[in-house]
Design a protein around this motif. Structure first.
Motif, PDB file in Angstrom:
ATOM      1  N   LEU A  57      21.865   2.849  -1.458  1.00 34.78           N
ATOM      2  CA  LEU A  57      21.197   2.123  -0.376  1.00 34.78           C
ATOM      3  C   LEU A  57      21.963   0.820  -0.107  1.00 34.78           C
ATOM      4  O   LEU A  57      21.662  -0.240  -0.657  1.00 34.78           O
ATOM      5  N   ALA A  58      22.961   0.927   0.751  1.00 36.69           N
ATOM      6  CA  ALA A  58      23.886  -0.186   1.012  1.00 36.69           C
ATOM      7  C   ALA A  58      23.167  -1.436   1.483  1.00 36.69           C
ATOM      8  O   ALA A  58      23.527  -2.556   1.098  1.00 36.69           O
ATOM      9  N   GLU A  59      22.154  -1.273   2.315  1.00 35.99           N
ATOM     10  CA  GLU A  59      21.437  -2.425   2.856  1.00 35.99           C
ATOM     11  C   GLU A  59      20.759  -3.237   1.759  1.00 35.99           C
ATOM     12  O   GLU A  59      20.671  -4.462   1.844  1.00 35.99           O
ATOM     13  N   ALA A  60      20.271  -2.564   0.714  1.00 34.56           N
ATOM     14  CA  ALA A  60      19.636  -3.276  -0.395  1.00 34.56           C
ATOM     15  C   ALA A  60      20.668  -4.096  -1.170  1.00 34.56           C
ATOM     16  O   ALA A  60      20.409  -5.243  -1.548  1.00 34.56           O
TER      17      ALA A  60
ATOM     18  N   SER B 158       0.834  -1.211   0.000  1.00 39.50           N
ATOM     19  CA  SER B 158       0.000   0.000   0.000  1.00 39.50           C
ATOM     20  C   SER B 158       0.865   1.255   0.000  1.00 39.50           C
ATOM     21  O   SER B 158       0.569   2.220  -0.710  1.00 39.50           O
ATOM     22  N   ALA B 159       1.929   1.242   0.790  1.00 45.66           N
ATOM     23  CA  ALA B 159       2.834   2.395   0.833  1.00 45.66           C
ATOM     24  C   ALA B 159       3.489   2.615  -0.530  1.00 45.66           C
ATOM     25  O   ALA B 159       3.629   3.758  -0.980  1.00 45.66           O
ATOM     26  N   ILE B 160       3.868   1.541  -1.193  1.00 46.23           N
ATOM     27  CA  ILE B 160       4.488   1.640  -2.517  1.00 46.23           C
ATOM     28  C   ILE B 160       3.493   2.202  -3.531  1.00 46.23           C
ATOM     29  O   ILE B 160       3.856   3.011  -4.391  1.00 46.23           O
ATOM     30  N   GLU B 161       2.234   1.794  -3.420  1.00 47.03           N
ATOM     31  CA  GLU B 161       1.215   2.330  -4.328  1.00 47.03           C
ATOM     32  C   GLU B 161       1.052   3.834  -4.127  1.00 47.03           C
ATOM     33  O   GLU B 161       0.848   4.575  -5.083  1.00 47.03           O
TER      34      GLU B 161
ATOM     35  N   SER C 220       8.243   5.894  -5.519  1.00 47.54           N
ATOM     36  CA  SER C 220       9.672   6.228  -5.566  1.00 47.54           C
ATOM     37  C   SER C 220      10.339   6.115  -4.198  1.00 47.54           C
ATOM     38  O   SER C 220      11.470   6.560  -4.029  1.00 47.54           O
ATOM     39  N   PHE C 221       9.675   5.498  -3.236  1.00 54.05           N
ATOM     40  CA  PHE C 221      10.208   5.361  -1.880  1.00 54.05           C
ATOM     41  C   PHE C 221      11.024   4.068  -1.795  1.00 54.05           C
ATOM     42  O   PHE C 221      10.489   2.971  -1.597  1.00 54.05           O
ATOM     43  N   ALA C 222      12.331   4.177  -1.956  1.00 53.54           N
ATOM     44  CA  ALA C 222      13.219   3.014  -2.036  1.00 53.54           C
ATOM     45  C   ALA C 222      13.150   2.142  -0.787  1.00 53.54           C
ATOM     46  O   ALA C 222      13.216   0.917  -0.874  1.00 53.54           O
ATOM     47  N   TYR C 223      13.005   2.763   0.392  1.00 56.80           N
ATOM     48  CA  TYR C 223      12.995   1.982   1.625  1.00 56.80           C
ATOM     49  C   TYR C 223      11.778   1.070   1.729  1.00 56.80           C
ATOM     50  O   TYR C 223      11.857   0.009   2.349  1.00 56.80           O
ATOM     51  N   ALA C 224      10.671   1.432   1.115  1.00 54.29           N
ATOM     52  CA  ALA C 224       9.499   0.554   1.126  1.00 54.29           C
ATOM     53  C   ALA C 224       9.796  -0.715   0.336  1.00 54.29           C
ATOM     54  O   ALA C 224       9.455  -1.823   0.763  1.00 54.29           O
ATOM     55  N   TYR C 225      10.459  -0.565  -0.813  1.00 60.68           N
ATOM     56  CA  TYR C 225      10.845  -1.745  -1.590  1.00 60.68           C
ATOM     57  C   TYR C 225      11.871  -2.580  -0.824  1.00 60.68           C
ATOM     58  O   TYR C 225      11.788  -3.806  -0.796  1.00 60.68           O
TER      59      TYR C 225
ATOM     60  N   ALA D 146      14.617  -1.134  -5.355  1.00 60.31           N
ATOM     61  CA  ALA D 146      15.180  -0.220  -4.354  1.00 60.31           C
ATOM     62  C   ALA D 146      16.518   0.337  -4.835  1.00 60.31           C
ATOM     63  O   ALA D 146      16.782   1.541  -4.711  1.00 60.31           O
ATOM     64  N   ILE D 147      17.346  -0.525  -5.415  1.00 64.76           N
ATOM     65  CA  ILE D 147      18.661  -0.094  -5.909  1.00 64.76           C
ATOM     66  C   ILE D 147      18.506   0.816  -7.124  1.00 64.76           C
ATOM     67  O   ILE D 147      19.248   1.792  -7.273  1.00 64.76           O
TER      68      ILE D 147
END
Length: 129
Positions: free
Chosen positions: A83-86, A41-44, A48-53, A76-77
């Protein structure tokens, strides 16, 4: 919400008298799918919110849906290359899929971005090949 799910799961694991069938049901879906729906839902709302992905990819990996996790880490990348964690988590998923060349490349990038434990994973799995 994901932390609450983990806490509830840990409490259930520690409580005596749980039936075997009850435990199997909880392990199959400890609540992560609810969190995945929230993130979807947040992505919808904000595609463009990389952290949600990234977060949804992490949950997919935790539920062993590795291909869905890869898709989300890729996205996300693509949105945020720093975004190192991704990079790190995608590398771990690629290790699980036995795609070592791709995994080492991602883990190396994560290390360059500051996740230095990625180098230890590369070293460990390089020896096992």
């Amino acid at each position: 919400r994901e932390r609450l799910v983990r806490i509830q799961q840990a409490e259930q694991d520690m409580s005596p008298g749980q039936g075997i069938s009850d435990n199997r049901e909880k392990v199959a879906d400890p609540g992560y799918h609810t969190v995945i729906r929230y993130l979807t839902s947040a992505i919808e709302l904000e595609p463009s919110f990389a952290y949600a992905y990234y977060n949804r990819g992490t949950l997919y990996a935790m539920t062993n849906d590795l291909h869905a996790a890869l898709v989300d880490f890729d996205k996300a990348i693509a949105i945020d290359e720093s975004l190192a964690e991704a990079w790190y988590n995608r590398g771990l998923v690629l290790v699980l899929l036995n795609r070592m060349d791709d995994a080492f490349r991602d883990l190396s990038r994560a290390g360059e971005l500051g996740i230095y434990t990625a180098y230890n994973i590369i070293k460990r799995f390089s020896k096992s090949e």
